[in-house]
Scaffold this motif. Sequence first.
Motif, PDB file in Angstrom:
ATOM      1  N   GLN A 217     -28.851  -9.278 -27.440  1.00 48.10           N
ATOM      2  CA  GLN A 217     -28.415  -8.335 -26.319  1.00 48.10           C
ATOM      3  C   GLN A 217     -26.953  -8.532 -25.927  1.00 48.10           C
ATOM      4  O   GLN A 217     -26.414  -7.352 -25.869  1.00 48.10           O
ATOM      5  N   ALA A 218     -26.533  -9.656 -25.728  1.00 48.98           N
ATOM      6  CA  ALA A 218     -25.138  -9.806 -25.574  1.00 48.98           C
ATOM      7  C   ALA A 218     -24.443  -9.399 -26.717  1.00 48.98           C
ATOM      8  O   ALA A 218     -22.987  -9.009 -26.568  1.00 48.98           O
ATOM      9  N   ALA A 219     -24.542  -9.701 -27.761  1.00 51.08           N
ATOM     10  CA  ALA A 219     -23.849  -9.401 -29.195  1.00 51.08           C
ATOM     11  C   ALA A 219     -23.896  -7.988 -29.476  1.00 51.08           C
ATOM     12  O   ALA A 219     -22.901  -7.432 -30.219  1.00 51.08           O
ATOM     13  N   GLY A 220     -24.903  -7.400 -29.208  1.00 52.34           N
ATOM     14  CA  GLY A 220     -24.764  -5.731 -29.524  1.00 52.34           C
ATOM     15  C   GLY A 220     -24.891  -4.958 -28.495  1.00 52.34           C
ATOM     16  O   GLY A 220     -23.841  -4.682 -27.706  1.00 52.34           O
TER      17      GLY A 220
ATOM     18  N   GLN B  51     -23.610 -16.811 -31.982  1.00 53.10           N
ATOM     19  CA  GLN B  51     -24.634 -17.633 -31.155  1.00 53.10           C
ATOM     20  C   GLN B  51     -25.053 -16.607 -30.177  1.00 53.10           C
ATOM     21  O   GLN B  51     -25.927 -16.996 -29.360  1.00 53.10           O
ATOM     22  N   LEU B  52     -24.341 -15.628 -29.739  1.00 52.82           N
ATOM     23  CA  LEU B  52     -24.627 -14.632 -28.880  1.00 52.82           C
ATOM     24  C   LEU B  52     -26.188 -14.061 -29.105  1.00 52.82           C
ATOM     25  O   LEU B  52     -26.376 -13.786 -29.990  1.00 52.82           O
ATOM     26  N   SER B  53     -26.897 -13.884 -27.869  1.00 52.90           N
ATOM     27  CA  SER B  53     -28.095 -13.435 -27.866  1.00 52.90           C
ATOM     28  C   SER B  53     -27.924 -11.764 -28.550  1.00 52.90           C
ATOM     29  O   SER B  53     -26.877 -11.292 -28.240  1.00 52.90           O
TER      30      SER B  53
ATOM     31  N   ARG C  68     -19.063 -18.805 -32.849  1.00 52.40           N
ATOM     32  CA  ARG C  68     -19.717 -18.690 -31.484  1.00 52.40           C
ATOM     33  C   ARG C  68     -20.277 -17.419 -31.138  1.00 52.40           C
ATOM     34  O   ARG C  68     -21.443 -17.023 -30.357  1.00 52.40           O
ATOM     35  N   LEU C  69     -19.775 -16.309 -31.668  1.00 50.24           N
ATOM     36  CA  LEU C  69     -20.274 -14.965 -31.736  1.00 50.24           C
ATOM     37  C   LEU C  69     -21.481 -14.640 -32.309  1.00 50.24           C
ATOM     38  O   LEU C  69     -22.383 -14.088 -31.587  1.00 50.24           O
TER      39      LEU C  69
ATOM     40  N   VAL D 126     -14.285 -18.680 -33.118  1.00 50.01           N
ATOM     41  CA  VAL D 126     -14.849 -17.178 -32.592  1.00 50.01           C
ATOM     42  C   VAL D 126     -16.036 -16.819 -33.610  1.00 50.01           C
ATOM     43  O   VAL D 126     -16.965 -16.240 -32.657  1.00 50.01           O
TER      44      VAL D 126
ATOM     45  N   THR E 130     -25.138  -2.748 -25.082  1.00 57.02           N
ATOM     46  CA  THR E 130     -24.991  -2.925 -23.709  1.00 57.02           C
ATOM     47  C   THR E 130     -26.321  -3.334 -22.952  1.00 57.02           C
ATOM     48  O   THR E 130     -27.456  -2.509 -23.030  1.00 57.02           O
ATOM     49  N   PRO E 131     -26.250  -4.372 -22.064  1.00 60.02           N
ATOM     50  CA  PRO E 131     -27.676  -4.995 -21.630  1.00 60.02           C
ATOM     51  C   PRO E 131     -27.918  -3.882 -20.425  1.00 60.02           C
ATOM     52  O   PRO E 131     -27.130  -3.249 -19.614  1.00 60.02           O
TER      53      PRO E 131
ATOM     54  N   SER F 109     -30.374 -11.704 -13.966  1.00 59.83           N
ATOM     55  CA  SER F 109     -29.220 -11.191 -14.396  1.00 59.83           C
ATOM     56  C   SER F 109     -28.209 -11.078 -13.385  1.00 59.83           C
ATOM     57  O   SER F 109     -28.684 -10.522 -12.294  1.00 59.83           O
ATOM     58  N   HIS F 110     -26.832 -10.994 -13.566  1.00 61.20           N
ATOM     59  CA  HIS F 110     -25.984 -10.830 -12.589  1.00 61.20           C
ATOM     60  C   HIS F 110     -25.182  -9.511 -12.952  1.00 61.20           C
ATOM     61  O   HIS F 110     -24.923  -9.121 -13.794  1.00 61.20           O
TER      62      HIS F 110
END
Lengths: 132, 348
Positions: free
Chosen positions: B32-35, B28-30, B25-26, B22, B37-38, B50-51
């Motif tokens: 934006q994704a790790a921090g 490795q988050l971008s 991999r965390l 975990v 809210t996009p 983006s979805h």
Amino acid sequence: MLERLLRRIWLLGVPVGLLGAAAVIAYARPWHDTVPTAHEVTVEQAVLRPGAIVLVVVNNSEKTVRVAQVILNDAFVDFRQSQREVAPGDAERITVSYPWVPGESYDVQLMMPTGATIAYGIEDAEAGAQQA
Amino acid sequence: MRRSFTRRRALGAAAAIVGSGVAVRLSQLSPQAAGATPPHQHHPLVPGSSHSGFAAGNTTVDPAVNGFDPSAIMRDFDWGKTRPLAGGRTLREWELVAYDKQIEIVPGVKFSAWTYNGRVPGPTLRAREGDLLRIHFANAGTHPHTIHFHGIHSAVMDGTPGIGEEIGGGLIDVGEKFTYEFDAQPFGLHLYHCHASPLAGHIAKGLYGTFIVDPPQGRPQADELVMVQNAFDPNFNDDNEVYAVNTVAFHFMYRPVRVKRGELVRIYLVNIVELDPINSFHIHGNFFHRFPTGTSLAPSEYTDTVIQGQGQRDVLELRFPHTGKFMFHAHKSEFAALGWMGFFEVVE
């Protein structure tokens, strides 16, 4: 002689082949198509913030995957992710806008483009991180 | 949809899968994704974008993807090719072809459907009581199929496997053809669907359509709408995950059904949902007259909610006295939240 042998093989082969085909069809249940599986994609952490549930999704497979929809307690919900697809070995944070209530429980299903779903449960919700 | 797992079991299963990766991999988050809210974007149908969940994404499936439009299906009545017969009767003929097709049932999610003429539901076949009907069926699918019509007709024309095989009917094998022929009776709102086994599977895959027989004198002029309540089980767990009217979840949330204030609106409401025993239809800000199965010209009820079992049909008639947007949806709220909801938009 050879012709008779070939004929016997042929006569024996037809029913055996038919039986084999029937067994394969019965096992594969083609009317259900190939059952999509998504076990190689997992939710490894959930972080509950006011009005939002953040899910960390990890792609353990060798293929790029995409979360197409999110179902939470039997309802499609709005969600955000920073990238459209998750590369093999990569992780993605999915933010679900949801007015969760402390102490309640939630069923989450991440729906893939094939319709396969990944289930994740949250029990006794409380603010902060919850490891799977 | 039934909750198909327990939370405790899911937690246990997930925990078993999770290893020590975990933290790695965390990392490795971008950023934006790790921090943070996009930013919220609303273009799930645009490749590479983006979805966003469509619930607030203001979008639906592009009709060009499926080759049919749930809105167009609503007002698309197929009267067939006609020819006058001796005695004043009319012969109506249709060609229906069963074939497999991938359809998008909710944005981003494809379902391997079995279709009549490439659409789900199949064409809305319409006739007048007493007409002679011929439906030329070809099975271009990958499994044996039939067409079973609701109505009054002979056994050999019923589309039931094992019945009518002496004249080439019954179960129609892949690559085979058969012509169903019968009189249009009684007037009302009927169904047609495949009757091959496993029955629930063949129906749930999309082999069904609406069959309307008008009374000889017709019905009062109205803006007529076909609403086929259907559902899909894309993960094959014997529970539906996606519900809709005319196949695409939430379509009418984003493409409201436009009607005129004061005009008579007639809804041909069909429930073809498999796996769930009942369905329902509820309208906001209005009431309607209900004609069960459409076989009587006198309404049985004045209400705003109707419950339907599997295969049940009702003709509903109403007028909107006010302009504005009025919701319609299953009053089985779970179905509504999983796609079965939409809007009427009433205009002058």
